[in-house]
Design a protein around this motif. Structure first.
Motif, short mmCIF file in Angstrom:
data_model
loop_
_atom_site.label_atom_id
_atom_site.label_comp_id
_atom_site.label_asym_id
_atom_site.label_seq_id
_atom_site.Cartn_x
_atom_site.Cartn_y
_atom_site.Cartn_z
N LYS A 354 0.91 -1.33 -0.21
CA LYS A 354 0.10 -0.06 -0.01
C LYS A 354 0.92 1.22 -0.11
O LYS A 354 0.75 2.38 -0.78
CB LYS A 354 -0.79 -0.03 1.16
CG LYS A 354 -2.33 -0.59 0.82
CD LYS A 354 -3.25 -0.95 2.12
CE LYS A 354 -3.40 0.45 2.98
NZ LYS A 354 -4.08 -0.23 4.38
N ILE A 357 2.21 1.96 -3.43
CA ILE A 357 1.38 2.45 -4.45
C ILE A 357 1.05 3.92 -4.00
O ILE A 357 1.26 4.98 -4.87
CB ILE A 357 -0.07 1.82 -4.03
CG1 ILE A 357 -0.05 0.36 -4.54
CG2 ILE A 357 -1.21 2.66 -4.97
CD1 ILE A 357 -1.39 -0.29 -4.24
N GLU A 376 -0.94 -0.03 -8.97
CA GLU A 376 -1.03 -1.46 -8.07
C GLU A 376 0.03 -2.48 -8.78
O GLU A 376 0.64 -3.02 -8.10
CB GLU A 376 -2.40 -1.70 -8.21
CG GLU A 376 -2.52 -2.64 -6.85
CD GLU A 376 -3.94 -3.16 -6.61
OE1 GLU A 376 -4.74 -2.43 -7.05
OE2 GLU A 376 -3.74 -4.31 -6.26
N ALA A 379 3.33 -1.62 -8.11
CA ALA A 379 3.85 -2.11 -6.68
C ALA A 379 3.95 -3.28 -6.36
O ALA A 379 4.78 -3.89 -5.66
CB ALA A 379 2.76 -1.19 -6.05
#
Ligand code: ADP
Ligand code: MG
Ligand code: ZN
Length: 639
Positions: A354, A357, A376, A379
């Motif tokens: 997270k 991102i 995403e 990442a």
């Protein structure tokens, strides 16, 4: 100013000497004919070799002379002649002439030789004398200047005395312009530090209820995670000046210099409070005193003591907050962490998915990304990347976009940038041949074992295009950010890493295996050893069998390793060998059982150079009847 003059004088001294002697040579060394009308216009090069007049005439007849410059009213000439013995190299020679004979001029004209006559110019005698005197005067002058300047200095001519003061090694930014919004993926750290902003902005809120404002905060985390950026953001949010310097800049050769820098820094900071002092790499000064080989380092300890004294010296509400950064909190002197010093620690770790991102979002704000790009997915592909790595990744991708003359950065550019950052620059594809086959088998070995072993991460790409040091590469993508790794996963990874060597051995025979597996084997050894010594995954049982941090030098735990008995050490070696052996046996069996499948995939890989994960899995499931991922579960009993 003093400094500058002394430097100029120091420079003038050798220059003066050199010029003076140079002048002497020029003036007197020109030979008899030149000295006559002294000073005269010298031939273009006073140091040329000589040639007789007769020889010169021969040369003219032979057509070897290319140019003649006549000086001194026809008494000297400098001749350019080519030498057939030396590849017709042009030589410059000086000739004494009997005078300006018209016959000579005529024959030069006939031969088409370019010549020029330079009139003799007699300089006024006074100017000549002055010219001769100028350099000795300059020399004496600079000596006097030097002597006067040095005697004025309290410390004599020693320049060392100047070091601590004159070089301001810390930087000050009145406005950093960085805000918390620019730092992403480190939410906890930001929350902790939000308080510091409030301290700087409204100290009254705390002092009015009798709370003491903390003086120091220590940011701990690996390089590139945004510690410097966070410190700047605090200053930016609070709107206070930002003083920064690096711990390594404190430490100088001369004892006492670092300490005086610390004093200077705090003096400047106090004049500018409220403000923030940022000390990067504090472990360079703040290591435990008296630790490591050879005991302490006087200079570092003095600097550290000065830092501690300064921190104790200012009142809690003077509006100065010190933020220090390190990636080695464990080596810091405990005196630094006492209450009233760096009593708050904030961890700044590499971001999770997270976090990655949101960091990618921050850094793509000023970049054009194509519609198809999913941050995403990026990442997901980049576990372990820090903020600095991600910023670098997007920048590399943008550079590739510009190079390919595209409007916006697409997935292709981002993928290439990731590959490049992890594995280095792309090389030329190999030409078909035995070694390309061998590399193909090696890589397919990795990918196949990785695919067939249940606990292994899925294959993302297999390629025969060299990158960095590697001739071929197999990429695996971890499913999620894994904090914990199980024993069977570790065994699966060891098998995957051995897959390359196993394929070589099965296909080409044990005599033909190559050095290409060197890196894999190193990885295998380290994974297996850690299973035994750190994670308690062998029959030695759940014991920690190594010193916590392996500090090679200057550490405090230097001696603990030797406390291990020889018999334990050899049992560790046995256990490691057992793990590796059993994994290799399993891997060989797996490769042997899937030889057909491997041959087919290798043919295709050689043809296409690269296969992505989906293609690869589709191919493999075509050639093996059993559904992938249900094929093999490592037997744990073996280790
Ligand atoms: P550190 O001081 O921890 O080594 P820096 O603060 O110098 O790392 O980070 C270097 C660069 O990497 C920053 O200037 C920034 O562009 C980028 N960066 C690092 N961490 C982050 C983050 N958490 N959010 C956004 N950018 C980051
Ligand atoms: Mg930094
Ligand atoms: Zn390999």
């Amino acid at each position: 100013m003093n400094q500058r003059w002394r430097l100029i004088a120091l420079w003038l001294l050798p220059v003066g000497v050199a010029l003076f002697f140079g002048w002497q040579i020029l003036g007197n060394g020109g030979g008899s004919s030149l000295a006559q009308g002294s000073p005269t216009v010298a031939p273009r090069n006073a140091a040329v070799a000589r040639m007789t007049y007769g020889r010169f005439l021969d040369y003219v007849d032979a057509g070897r002379v290319t140019a003649v410059d006549i000086f001194d009213g026809g008494r000297t000439a400098v001749v350019e002649a080519s030498d057939p013995d030396l590849d017709n190299r042009v030589q410059r020679l000086r000739v004494d002439l009997p005078g300006l004979a018209p016959e000579l001029i005529n024959s030069l004209k006939d031969k088409g030789i370019s010549f020029d006559i330079h009139p003799a110019k007699a300089a006024p005698p006074l100017l000549g004398i002055l010219g001769n005197l100028a350099f000795p005067l300059l020399l004496i002058g600079s000596l006097i200047l030097l002597a006067r300047r040095s005697s004025n200095m309290p410390g004599g001519p020693g320049q060392a005395m100047q070091f601590g003061k004159t070089k301001a090694r810390f930087a000050m930014e009145a406005e950093t312009g960085v805000k918390f919004d620019d730092v992403a993926g480190v939410e906890e750290a930001k929350q902790d530090l939000q308080e510091v902003v409030t301290f700087l902005k409204t100290p009254e809120r705390f002092t009015s209820v009798g709370a003491k404002i903390p003086r120091g905060v220590l940011l701990v985390g690996p390089p590139g995670t945004g510690k410097t950026l966070l410190a700047k953001a605090i200053a930016g949010e609070a709107g206070v000046p930002f003083f920064s310097l690096s711990g390594s800049e404190f430490v100088e050769m001369f004892v006492g210099v670092g300490a005086s820098r610390v004093r200077d820094l705090f003096k400047r900071a106090k004049e500018n409070s409220p403000c923030l002092i940022f000390i990067d790499e504090i472990d360079a000064v703040g290591r435990q005193r008296g630790a490591g080989i050879g005991g302490g380092n006087d200079e570092r300890e003095q600097t550290l003591n000065q830092l501690l004294t300064e921190m104790d010296g200012f009142e809690g509400n003077s509006g100065i907050i010190i933020i220090a950064a390190t990636n080695r909190a464990d080596v810091l002197d405990s005196a630094l962490m006492r209450p009233g010093r760096f009593d708050r620690q904030v961890m700044v770790d590499a971001p999770d998915i997270k976090g990655r991102i949101s960091i990618l979002k921050v850094h793509s704000r000023n970049k054009k990304l194509g519609e198809d790009v999913s941050l995403e997915a990026v990442a997901r592909r980049t576990p372990g990347f820090t903020g600095a790595d991600l910023a670098n990744l997007l920048n590399e991708a943008a550079i590739l976009t510009a190079r390919r003359r595209k409007e916006a950065t697409g997935n292709a550019e981002i993928d290439d940038a990731v590959d490049r950052i992890i594995a280095g620059m792309e090389g030329k594809p190999l030409t078909d041949g035995r070694s390309k086959r061998l590399i193909a088998y090696h890589e397919v070995g990795h990918a196949l074992v990785g695919t067939l072993v249940k606990q292994h991460d899925p294959v993302q790409k297999v390629t025969l295009i060299p990158r960095g040091q590697a001739q071929g590469l197999t990429w695996f993508s971890p499913d999620e950010d894994q904090m914990l790794v199980s024993r069977s996963q570790l065994r699966a990874r060891i098998m995957g890493a051995l897959g390359g060597r196993a394929a070589e051995a099965v296909v080409f025979g044990h005599a033909e295996v190559t050095t290409g597996a060197g890196g894999d084997i190193q990885q295998v050894a380290s994974m297996a050893r850690q299973m035994v010594t750190r994670f308690g995954m062998s029959d030695l049982g759940p014991m920690s069998l190594e010193a916590g941090n392996q500090e090679v030098f200057l550490g405090r735990d230097l001696m603990t390793r030797s406390e291990m008995s020889d018999s334990i050490a050899s049992r560790i070696d046995d256990a490691v060998r057992k793990i590796v052996q059993s994994c290799y046996t399993d891997t060989l069996a797996l490769v042997n059982a899937n030889r057909d499948c491997m041959d087919r995939v290798v043919e295709l890989l050689i043809e296409k150079e690269s296969l992505d994960g989906e293609e690869f899995v589709a191919l493999v499931s075509e050639f093996t009847e059993v559904p992938i991922k249900e094929r093999f579960t490592p037997v744990l009993g073996a280790s």
